[in-house]
Design an enzyme around this catalytic site. Structure first.
Site, mmCIF file in Angstrom:
data_model
loop_
_atom_site.group_PDB
_atom_site.id
_atom_site.type_symbol
_atom_site.label_atom_id
_atom_site.label_comp_id
_atom_site.label_asym_id
_atom_site.label_seq_id
_atom_site.Cartn_x
_atom_site.Cartn_y
_atom_site.Cartn_z
ATOM 1 N N LYS A 1 46.708 38.773 37.864
ATOM 2 C CA LYS A 1 46.514 37.483 37.210
ATOM 3 C C LYS A 1 47.203 37.424 35.838
ATOM 4 C CE LYS A 1 42.162 36.138 39.426
ATOM 5 N NZ LYS A 1 40.766 35.703 39.160
ATOM 6 N N TYR B 1 42.436 28.032 45.698
ATOM 7 C CA TYR B 1 40.985 28.162 45.479
ATOM 8 C C TYR B 1 40.223 26.995 46.108
ATOM 9 C CZ TYR B 1 41.485 32.004 42.094
ATOM 10 O OH TYR B 1 41.720 33.214 41.490
ATOM 11 N N PHE C 1 32.696 26.634 37.389
ATOM 12 C CA PHE C 1 33.672 27.469 36.684
ATOM 13 C C PHE C 1 35.116 27.117 37.045
ATOM 14 C CE2 PHE C 1 32.490 30.033 40.477
ATOM 15 C CZ PHE C 1 33.727 30.201 41.055
ATOM 16 N N ARG D 1 39.553 45.721 47.745
ATOM 17 C CA ARG D 1 38.376 45.189 47.067
ATOM 18 C C ARG D 1 37.585 46.298 46.372
ATOM 19 N NH1 ARG D 1 37.570 39.980 47.758
ATOM 20 N NH2 ARG D 1 35.305 40.002 47.555
ATOM 21 N N THR E 1 33.615 41.188 41.055
ATOM 22 C CA THR E 1 34.328 40.016 40.514
ATOM 23 C C THR E 1 34.181 39.901 39.006
ATOM 24 O OG1 THR E 1 33.977 38.856 42.596
ATOM 25 C CG2 THR E 1 34.529 37.495 40.691
ATOM 26 N N ARG F 1 39.036 46.003 37.612
ATOM 27 C CA ARG F 1 38.389 44.972 36.788
ATOM 28 C C ARG F 1 37.593 45.572 35.648
ATOM 29 N NH1 ARG F 1 37.123 41.449 42.097
ATOM 30 N NH2 ARG F 1 38.817 39.933 41.933
ATOM 31 N N ASN G 1 39.755 38.181 35.147
ATOM 32 C CA ASN G 1 39.293 39.446 35.730
ATOM 33 C C ASN G 1 40.436 40.263 36.345
ATOM 34 O OD1 ASN G 1 39.690 37.731 37.876
ATOM 35 N ND2 ASN G 1 37.765 38.222 38.916
ATOM 36 N N HIS H 1 43.087 39.111 41.756
ATOM 37 C CA HIS H 1 42.454 38.418 42.883
ATOM 38 C C HIS H 1 42.833 39.183 44.137
ATOM 39 C CE1 HIS H 1 41.441 35.354 45.845
ATOM 40 N NE2 HIS H 1 42.609 35.660 46.402
ATOM 41 N N GLU I 1 46.000 32.915 52.782
ATOM 42 C CA GLU I 1 46.599 33.107 51.455
ATOM 43 C C GLU I 1 48.044 33.610 51.563
ATOM 44 O OE1 GLU I 1 43.802 35.531 49.278
ATOM 45 O OE2 GLU I 1 42.305 33.929 49.249
#
Ligand code: CMP
Length: 135
Positions: free
Chosen positions: A10, A50, A58, A86, A92, A103, A113, A116, A127
C-alpha cells in the site's frame, strides 16, 4: 494445490521505503512473483477493488489513503499461497498483528496497514482480473 493471490504493497509502505523489505518476506516463503507493477489508482478503481466495503464507516478514509500515492500490486503464486500470505501479513489492524508479521513491523493504523491480500480463492480471482486483466 498451487494457487494465486493478489497482494498490494500500500501507499504507506511504498512511501516509507519498505517495499523491498515487504517483498522479501514473500520471496523467502518460496512464493513466486507472477506479475508486479507500480500504480496510482483513481477513486473509482478503489471503489471497484473494495466493493464489499463501500458502505462501511471507514471506507472514505481508506479510499482517500488508497488514492494518495503509488502502490505496488503483485500476483504471487505458490502452494496454499492465499493462507500463507495472510499469515505473513498478520491481523488487519497492526495493533493486533503478531510480532514479526508485515503489519506489526510496517503498519501504522487501520487503513495504513502496509499491505492488502486476497482473502479467498474467489476474491483472488476477482482481484487478479481487476488489477491484471487477462493474466
Ligand atoms: P485490506 O486488507 O486492504 O482490506 C480492507 C481494508 O479496510 C483493510 O485492509 C484495512 O486497511 C481497512 N479496514 C478494515 N477494517 C478497518 C477498520 N475497522 N478501520 C479502518 N480501516 C479498516
Amino acid at each position: 494445490m498451487s494457487e494465486r493471490t493478489l497482494v498490494i504493497i500500500k501507499p504507506d509502505a511504498v512511501a516509507a521505503g519498505n517495499a523491498g523489505k515487504v517483498l522479501t518476506r514473500y520471496e523467502e516463503a518460496g512464493l513466486e512473483i507472477v506479475a508486479m507493477d507500480l500504480r496510482t489508482i483513481s477513486g473509482e478503481f478503489s471503489d471497484q477493488h473494495y466493493e464489499e466495503h463501500l458502505e462501511r464507516d471507514f471506507y472514505p478514509a481508506l479510499r482517500e489513503f488508497m488514492t494518495s500515492g503509488p502502490m505496488i500490486p503483485i500476483v504471487l503464486r505458490g502452494e496454499g499461497c492465499i493462507a500463507t500470505v495472510r499469515e505473513i501479513n498478520g491481523a488487519t489492524n497492526p495493533a493486533n498483528a503478531e510480532p514479526g508479521t508485515i503489519r506489526a513491523d510496517f503498519g501504522e493504523s487501520g487503513p495504513r496497514n502496509a499491505v492488502h491480500a486476497s482473502d479467498s480463492p474467489e476474491s483472488a480471482a476477482a482481484e487478479i482480473a481487476l488489477w491484471f486483466p487477462g493474466l
